[in-house]
Write an enzyme that holds these catalytic residues in place. Structure first.
Site, PDB file in Angstrom:
ATOM      1  N   GLU A  72      13.211   7.140   4.570  1.00 31.24           N
ATOM      2  CA  GLU A  72      13.080   8.138   3.498  1.00 31.24           C
ATOM      3  C   GLU A  72      14.366   8.312   2.701  1.00 31.24           C
ATOM      4  O   GLU A  72      14.336   8.597   1.506  1.00 31.24           O
ATOM      5  CB  GLU A  72      12.675   9.508   4.087  1.00 31.24           C
ATOM      6  N   ALA A  92       4.436   8.331   4.455  1.00 35.83           N
ATOM      7  CA  ALA A  92       3.710   9.167   3.491  1.00 35.83           C
ATOM      8  C   ALA A  92       3.450   8.338   2.230  1.00 35.83           C
ATOM      9  O   ALA A  92       4.221   7.425   1.903  1.00 35.83           O
ATOM     10  CB  ALA A  92       4.537  10.401   3.152  1.00 35.83           C
ATOM     11  N   GLU A 121       6.793   9.331  12.218  1.00 34.48           N
ATOM     12  CA  GLU A 121       6.730  10.745  12.604  1.00 34.48           C
ATOM     13  C   GLU A 121       5.410  11.067  13.301  1.00 34.48           C
ATOM     14  O   GLU A 121       5.374  11.879  14.242  1.00 34.48           O
ATOM     15  CB  GLU A 121       6.946  11.630  11.379  1.00 34.48           C
ATOM     16  N   GLY A 169       6.795   8.788   7.558  1.00 35.60           N
ATOM     17  CA  GLY A 169       5.778   9.669   8.143  1.00 35.60           C
ATOM     18  C   GLY A 169       4.925   8.973   9.192  1.00 35.60           C
ATOM     19  O   GLY A 169       4.380   9.621  10.089  1.00 35.60           O
TER      20      GLY A 169
HETATM   21  C1  LIG Z   1       6.319  14.954   0.713  1.00 38.54           C
HETATM   22  C2  LIG Z   1       6.630  15.043   2.147  1.00 38.54           C
HETATM   23  C3  LIG Z   1       6.911  13.749   2.846  1.00 38.54           C
HETATM   24  C4  LIG Z   1       7.580  13.974   4.109  1.00 38.54           C
HETATM   25  C5  LIG Z   1       8.037  12.912   4.966  1.00 38.54           C
HETATM   26  C6  LIG Z   1       7.590  11.544   4.852  1.00 38.54           C
HETATM   27  C7  LIG Z   1       8.138  10.709   3.946  1.00 38.54           C
HETATM   28  C8  LIG Z   1       7.788   9.292   3.914  1.00 38.54           C
HETATM   29  O1  LIG Z   1       7.148   8.735   4.780  1.00 38.54           O
HETATM   30  S1  LIG Z   1       8.336   8.439   2.561  1.00 38.54           S
HETATM   31  C9  LIG Z   1       7.779   6.794   2.832  1.00 38.54           C
HETATM   32  C10 LIG Z   1       8.641   6.060   3.780  1.00 38.54           C
HETATM   33  N1  LIG Z   1       8.226   4.682   3.859  1.00 38.54           N
HETATM   34  C11 LIG Z   1       8.762   3.712   3.129  1.00 38.54           C
HETATM   35  O2  LIG Z   1       9.679   3.902   2.367  1.00 38.54           O
HETATM   36  C12 LIG Z   1       8.174   2.327   3.298  1.00 38.54           C
HETATM   37  C13 LIG Z   1       7.605   1.823   1.996  1.00 38.54           C
HETATM   38  N2  LIG Z   1       7.066   0.489   2.144  1.00 38.54           N
HETATM   39  C14 LIG Z   1       7.827  -0.622   2.205  1.00 38.54           C
HETATM   40  O3  LIG Z   1       9.032  -0.585   2.217  1.00 38.54           O
HETATM   41  C15 LIG Z   1       7.107  -1.933   2.268  1.00 38.54           C
HETATM   42  O4  LIG Z   1       5.797  -1.742   1.854  1.00 38.54           O
HETATM   43  C16 LIG Z   1       7.115  -2.578   3.678  1.00 38.54           C
HETATM   44  C17 LIG Z   1       8.509  -3.055   4.039  1.00 38.54           C
HETATM   45  C18 LIG Z   1       6.597  -1.624   4.732  1.00 38.54           C
HETATM   46  C19 LIG Z   1       6.159  -3.825   3.682  1.00 38.54           C
HETATM   47  O5  LIG Z   1       6.493  -4.694   2.649  1.00 38.54           O
HETATM   48  P1  LIG Z   1       5.469  -5.841   2.219  1.00 38.54           P
HETATM   49  O6  LIG Z   1       4.946  -6.534   3.413  1.00 38.54           O
HETATM   50  O7  LIG Z   1       6.153  -6.641   1.186  1.00 38.54           O
HETATM   51  O8  LIG Z   1       4.229  -5.060   1.614  1.00 38.54           O
HETATM   52  P2  LIG Z   1       4.141  -4.316   0.192  1.00 38.54           P
HETATM   53  O9  LIG Z   1       5.388  -3.601  -0.107  1.00 38.54           O
HETATM   54  O10 LIG Z   1       3.660  -5.288  -0.823  1.00 38.54           O
HETATM   55  O11 LIG Z   1       3.006  -3.224   0.482  1.00 38.54           O
HETATM   56  C20 LIG Z   1       1.624  -3.505   0.402  1.00 38.54           C
HETATM   57  C21 LIG Z   1       0.986  -2.397  -0.393  1.00 38.54           C
HETATM   58  O12 LIG Z   1       1.168  -1.177   0.313  1.00 38.54           O
HETATM   59  C22 LIG Z   1       1.793  -0.208  -0.537  1.00 38.54           C
HETATM   60  N3  LIG Z   1       2.639   0.693   0.263  1.00 38.54           N
HETATM   61  C23 LIG Z   1       3.466   0.356   1.256  1.00 38.54           C
HETATM   62  N4  LIG Z   1       4.054   1.450   1.748  1.00 38.54           N
HETATM   63  C24 LIG Z   1       3.595   2.500   1.034  1.00 38.54           C
HETATM   64  C25 LIG Z   1       3.828   3.904   1.074  1.00 38.54           C
HETATM   65  N5  LIG Z   1       4.640   4.494   1.971  1.00 38.54           N
HETATM   66  N6  LIG Z   1       3.196   4.671   0.164  1.00 38.54           N
HETATM   67  C26 LIG Z   1       2.350   4.136  -0.739  1.00 38.54           C
HETATM   68  N7  LIG Z   1       2.077   2.807  -0.803  1.00 38.54           N
HETATM   69  C27 LIG Z   1       2.691   2.015   0.070  1.00 38.54           C
HETATM   70  C28 LIG Z   1       2.592  -1.054  -1.513  1.00 38.54           C
HETATM   71  O13 LIG Z   1       2.898  -0.302  -2.655  1.00 38.54           O
HETATM   72  C29 LIG Z   1       1.623  -2.193  -1.751  1.00 38.54           C
HETATM   73  O14 LIG Z   1       0.625  -1.735  -2.635  1.00 38.54           O
HETATM   74  P3  LIG Z   1       0.201  -2.632  -3.903  1.00 38.54           P
HETATM   75  O15 LIG Z   1       1.444  -2.841  -4.705  1.00 38.54           O
HETATM   76  O16 LIG Z   1      -0.845  -1.845  -4.607  1.00 38.54           O
HETATM   77  O17 LIG Z   1      -0.312  -3.916  -3.315  1.00 38.54           O
END
Ligand SMILES: CCCCC/C=C/C(=O)SCCNC(=O)CCNC(=O)[C@H](O)C(C)(C)COP(=O)(O)OP(=O)(O)OC[C@H]1O[C@@H](n2cnc3c(N)ncnc32)[C@H](O)[C@@H]1OP(=O)(O)O
Length: 257
Positions: free
Chosen positions: A131, A63, A111, A108
């Protein structure tokens, strides 16, 4: 569609998550577009199977965390419900669905893959439910679907540690059906999809409904549903075609009627 791209090819409907710069994070807008695409494929007679995948290095990193900042308790429930509604819709689609996991499938994003019938994953992909590291937990149906799929102990481990696992480990614990090198992912997914496309779409639809219903019901209800579904399958032309083809020693030509 701004956040996904959609195409139809050889009876397959493709939904490609398309925010590669944000690792295909599932924003509310993207969820709405996915719902719309499913709605179209649901009634499209030229689509017998749906494949989800991601553009770039992720299937989906979950998400969209940037949208969390604006949430309070009520809007958080609405966000989670919206996601859940879309995942439930995907799961209940009466056509087979495959998640073609090309890279990160997290939160998500995983999911969404769990709502699909099958998961075929690139060796290079990583899967997880991180999460808990954000002070929350899976909210698009993952707490229920993962436990049913891989059992309580492993599911709790994944959800409570938030650790990512490799595709190989995911295959070992029954979370994905097949793991292949990224370079072969599309070819292998299409091979699998084509196997399903040779079957009767109507029998697959009845079978899927029976399995899903039974998975959430006491066994006697599921068994009764199986028998009733059998009767429905017997009323189709595809069933007659399947039996005739066997007796005539030829390949069946199922039409979905
Ligand atoms: C409200 C109801 C929700 C219900 C259930 C769902 C919940 C969820 O899904 S919460 C999210 C769970 N996911 C995460 O915690 C993963 C988050 N991402 C990461 O940990 C990392 O991005 C990575 C390990 C997947 C990859 O790392 P890396 O290769 O170093 O890439 P970056 O971190 O630089 O990411 C590039 C770019 O993408 C943005 N981004 C990554 N994941 C998300 C996300 N889940 N949401 C929003 N944005 C995300 C990241 O912020 C980077 O953006 P910029 O900084 O603008 O380049």
């Amino acid at each position: 569609m701004e956040n996904i791209s959609v195409k139809k090819e050889n009876k397959i409907g493709w939904i490609i998550l398309n925010r590669p710069d944000k690792l295909n994070a599932l924003s509310l807008a993207m969820l709405t577009e996915i719902e719309e695409a499913i709605k179209q494929f649901e009634v499209d007679n030229e689509v017998n199977l749906v494949i989800f995948t991601g553009n770039g290095k992720a299937f989906s990193a979950g998400a969209d965390i940037s949208q969390f900042k604006e949430l309070n308790s009520i809007s958080a429930i609405n966000f989670a419900r919206k996601g859940r509604k879309v995942m439930d819709y995907i799961e209940s689609l009466m056509k087979p669905t495959i998640a073609m996991i090309n890279g990160y499938a997290l939160g998500g994003g995983l999911e969404l893959a769990l709502a699909c019938d099958f998961r075929i994953s690139a060796e290079e992909a990583q899967l997880g439910l991180p999460e808990i590291n954000l002070g929350i937990y899976p909210g698009f149906g993952g707490t229920q679907r993962l436990v049913r799929l891989i059992g309580k102990a492993k599911a709790m481990e994944m959800m409570m540690t938030g650790d990512r696992i490799s595709s190989k480990e995911a295959e070992r614990i029954g979370l994905v059906n097949k793991v292949v090198p990224l370079s072969n992912l599309e070819e292998e997914t299409l091979k699998f999809a084509n196997k399903l496309l040779e079957k009767s779409p109507i029998s697959l639809a009845i079978l899927k409904s029976v399995i899903l219903y039974g998975n959430d019901s006491p066994i006697l209800d599921g068994l009764n549903m199986e028998s009733l579904g059998w009767g429905v399958a017997f009323s189709t032309q595809d069933q007659k075609e399947g039996v005739s083809a066997f007796l005539e020693k030829r390949k069946p030509n199922f039409k979905g009627v």
